[in-house]
Design a protein around this motif. Structure first.
Motif, PDB file in Angstrom:
ATOM      1  N   ALA A   1       0.838  -1.204   0.000  1.00 39.45           N
ATOM      2  CA  ALA A   1       0.000   0.000   0.000  1.00 39.45           C
ATOM      3  C   ALA A   1       0.874   1.255   0.000  1.00 39.45           C
ATOM      4  CB  ALA A   1      -0.921  -0.005   1.217  1.00 39.45           C
ATOM      5  N   HIS A   2       1.949   1.225   0.750  1.00 36.89           N
ATOM      6  CA  HIS A   2       2.908   2.343   0.738  1.00 36.89           C
ATOM      7  C   HIS A   2       3.446   2.557  -0.678  1.00 36.89           C
ATOM      8  CE1 HIS A   2       6.238   4.720   2.787  1.00 36.89           C
ATOM      9  NE2 HIS A   2       6.708   4.571   1.545  1.00 36.89           N
ATOM     10  N   GLU A   3       3.912   1.485  -1.288  1.00 36.69           N
ATOM     11  CA  GLU A   3       4.504   1.603  -2.621  1.00 36.69           C
ATOM     12  C   GLU A   3       3.469   1.972  -3.676  1.00 36.69           C
ATOM     13  OE1 GLU A   3       7.627   1.755  -2.918  1.00 36.69           O
ATOM     14  OE2 GLU A   3       8.003   1.105  -0.865  1.00 36.69           O
TER      15      GLU A   3
ATOM     16  N   GLU B   1       6.882  10.890   1.099  1.00 43.22           N
ATOM     17  CA  GLU B   1       6.934   9.743   2.006  1.00 43.22           C
ATOM     18  C   GLU B   1       5.869   9.822   3.090  1.00 43.22           C
ATOM     19  OE1 GLU B   1       8.490   7.037   1.511  1.00 43.22           O
ATOM     20  OE2 GLU B   1       9.501   7.818  -0.251  1.00 43.22           O
ATOM     21  N   GLY B   2       5.526  11.026   3.484  1.00 38.55           N
ATOM     22  CA  GLY B   2       4.465  11.168   4.483  1.00 38.55           C
ATOM     23  C   GLY B   2       3.133  10.687   3.968  1.00 38.55           C
ATOM     24  N   ALA B   3       2.827  11.000   2.705  1.00 40.28           N
ATOM     25  CA  ALA B   3       1.569  10.555   2.104  1.00 40.28           C
ATOM     26  C   ALA B   3       1.519   9.036   1.992  1.00 40.28           C
ATOM     27  CB  ALA B   3       1.384  11.198   0.737  1.00 40.28           C
ATOM     28  N   ALA B   4       2.626   8.436   1.551  1.00 33.68           N
ATOM     29  CA  ALA B   4       2.657   6.978   1.400  1.00 33.68           C
ATOM     30  C   ALA B   4       2.527   6.286   2.752  1.00 33.68           C
ATOM     31  CB  ALA B   4       3.949   6.551   0.709  1.00 33.68           C
ATOM     32  N   THR B   5       3.179   6.832   3.765  1.00 32.29           N
ATOM     33  CA  THR B   5       3.088   6.237   5.097  1.00 32.29           C
ATOM     34  C   THR B   5       1.715   6.459   5.707  1.00 32.29           C
ATOM     35  OG1 THR B   5       5.446   6.711   5.366  1.00 32.29           O
ATOM     36  CG2 THR B   5       4.241   6.074   7.347  1.00 32.29           C
ATOM     37  N   TYR B   6       1.110   7.622   5.442  1.00 28.21           N
ATOM     38  CA  TYR B   6      -0.235   7.893   5.938  1.00 28.21           C
ATOM     39  C   TYR B   6      -1.222   6.853   5.423  1.00 28.21           C
ATOM     40  CZ  TYR B   6      -4.625  10.322   6.860  1.00 28.21           C
ATOM     41  OH  TYR B   6      -5.890  10.638   7.299  1.00 28.21           O
TER      42      TYR B   6
ATOM     43  N   LEU C   1       1.449  14.843   7.480  1.00 33.25           N
ATOM     44  CA  LEU C   1       0.292  14.457   6.652  1.00 33.25           C
ATOM     45  C   LEU C   1      -0.930  14.158   7.498  1.00 33.25           C
ATOM     46  CD1 LEU C   1       0.147  14.266   3.519  1.00 33.25           C
ATOM     47  CD2 LEU C   1       2.446  14.508   4.468  1.00 33.25           C
ATOM     48  N   ASP C   2      -0.723  13.548   8.649  1.00 34.28           N
ATOM     49  CA  ASP C   2      -1.830  13.296   9.569  1.00 34.28           C
ATOM     50  C   ASP C   2      -2.510  14.614   9.937  1.00 34.28           C
ATOM     51  OD1 ASP C   2      -3.294  11.602  11.609  1.00 34.28           O
ATOM     52  OD2 ASP C   2      -2.193  12.916  12.985  1.00 34.28           O
TER      53      ASP C   2
END
Length: 450
Positions: free
Chosen positions: A317-319, A338-343, A396-397
């Protein structure tokens, strides 16, 4: 909980869970640097009409006729090969391959079998420009034709638009005047990183599919393929649901034993040790054709062969979030990428245990935000990954909770396409969220204090 791991997730690879954030994207940045170096190094993709005229002038125009005849003949070879793949005619695919080189013929048969599994809706090969190498010319004779070739393709149900990869072919003229392929590897070291060495260019592979999912593994690894298909379906569904405005793309996952595939290079010690997977760019136009970097269409995910057993649906999902945002451009700040992908990775997912987000938010504020002086900088993001990833997630949160997904998605698109300089970034941030990056950091501090 690990420092940069998922909240309240007791990973059996806790240190790895921290390190994987560090290495997911910097190899991609390295790939882009190598792309620029390859293009700058003289791999010309277009040859001007003046160059052709200069060649013709050398012998009263005879060369121009020869060039035209050669180009037309090679075009026909390339057209036959593409049509052979689409129609499933192996003999036609190898008909123009040097029959004296049994090793090359065998590799081409493997290539044909691989290509057939991908299910191309469209496939074509196009000559780009002749290249020059005296050593190659001496090997194959005076008629040697070394040429960069664009492979334009669209995988049915996967690629939303036709995309391009780059090849290097060496042709030689037969005594009867026809042309045959004598090598497909002479240009490999000169081609831009990330735009060649595709999954079908390796040894025998197995391709398995599901709606909006395509997985590539070594031939015979059916169980691994089935597992990755299941995880990919879950991850595609999660990103489609969670990314602002939805996402209608597809997830391609490549999990081969080869350490160098597309833009992923797991032969590098740091990548081999730390990385789980990375999203590698797929191009509408190749590096050096329209722009130095090329125009991106999508991304395919390449899994580290050393760590493939550690990949799960959240990893994908991150990728896949990177895949969804790849077409926007390359200028978004790293904390946003990276914040969006981790979110998205941390959000509830079907078949995955929900994460303790409230506790994680508190931990990030206490462990990292309290010591930070600013949002993670692009230049040092991966050097300080243990703090960069959680701080980026926190940013991002905050943005999602305060401004909503639609505004965050619009902000991402504009920063990715137009945020070339810090001045540009500040202008776009002010327009959409009423604060600069520095202001966002102050807002995070204020929220933590409250």
């Amino acid at each position: 909980m690990t420092e940069a791991g998922r909240p309240d997730r007791r990973s059996r690879h806790s240190r790895h869970a921290a390190d994987r954030r560090r290495s997911r994207v910097w190899p991609i940045l390295l790939s882009l640097a190598l792309v620029a170096a390859a293009v700058a190094g003289g791999l010309a993709l277009h040859r001007s009409s003046q160059d052709d005229q200069n060649a013709a002038d050398g012998d009263g125009g005879t060369t121009a006729i020869d060039l035209a005849a050669r180009s037309a003949a090679v075009d026909q070879v390339l057209k036959r090969r593409a049509q052979a793949v689409l129609s499933g005619n192996e003999q036609e695919f190898v008909a123009d391959v040097d029959p004296a080189d049994t090793g090359l013929v065998a590799r081409q048969r493997t290539l044909f079998t691989n290509l057939r599994q991908f299910g191309f809706a469209k496939l074509a090969y196009q000559q780009l420009a002749q290249q020059y190498d005296d050593t190659i010319a001496q090997k194959y004779g005076p008629s040697t034709y070394l040429v960069a070739v664009a492979m334009q393709y669209q995988i049915s149900g996967i690629d939303l638009v036709p995309v391009r990869a780059m090849l290097g072919y060496t042709f030689s003229r037969r005594p009867n005047g026809t042309w045959m392929l004598v090598s497909d590897s002479d240009l490999d070291k000169r081609l831009p990183r990330g735009s060649h060495q595709e999954a079908w260019d390796t040894g025998p592979v197995l391709v398995k599919r599901a709606p909006r999912v395509l997985v590539v593994v070594e031939q015979g690894q059916d169980a691994l393929a089935d597992s990755l298909v299941t995880m990919s379906q879950s991850a595609v569904k999660a990103v489609s649901k969670s990314w602002p405005g939805g996402w209608n793309g597809s997830g391609v996952v490549i999990a081969l034993d080869d350490k160098v595939v597309r833009g992923a290079d797991y032969s590098q010690p740091k990548n081999a040790e730390d990385a789980l997977a990375m999203a590698t760019f797929v191009y509408r136009t190749l590096p050096g054709e329209a722009t130095g970097e090329g125009q991106r269409a999508d991304s395919y995910v390449v899994i580290n062969p050393h760590n493939r057993t550690k990949v799960d649906a959240r990893t994908l999902a991150h990728e896949f979030t990177h895949v969804a945002t790849a077409p926007y451009g390359s200028y978004a700040p790293r904390w946003l990428v990276e914040g969006a992908a981790t979110y998205v990775e941390f959000l509830p997912m079907d078949g995955q245990k929900d994460l303790a987000i409230s506790q994680y938010r508190l931990d990030v504020r206490t462990k990292y935000l309290a010591k930070a002086k600013a949002l993670p900088a692009d230049a040092t993001f991966f050097d300080q990954a243990d703090s960069s990833y959680p701080l980026s997630w926190l940013a991002l949160d905050y943005l999602f909770n305060r401004f909503g997904g639609t505004e965050v998605g619009t902000l991402y698109r504009e920063l990715a396409s137009l945020g070339v300089t810090q001045k540009d970034r500040d202008r776009i941030m002010l327009e959409h969220v009423g604060m600069t990056e520095a202001g966002l950091f102050r807002a995070l501090k204020a929220a933590a204090a409250a």
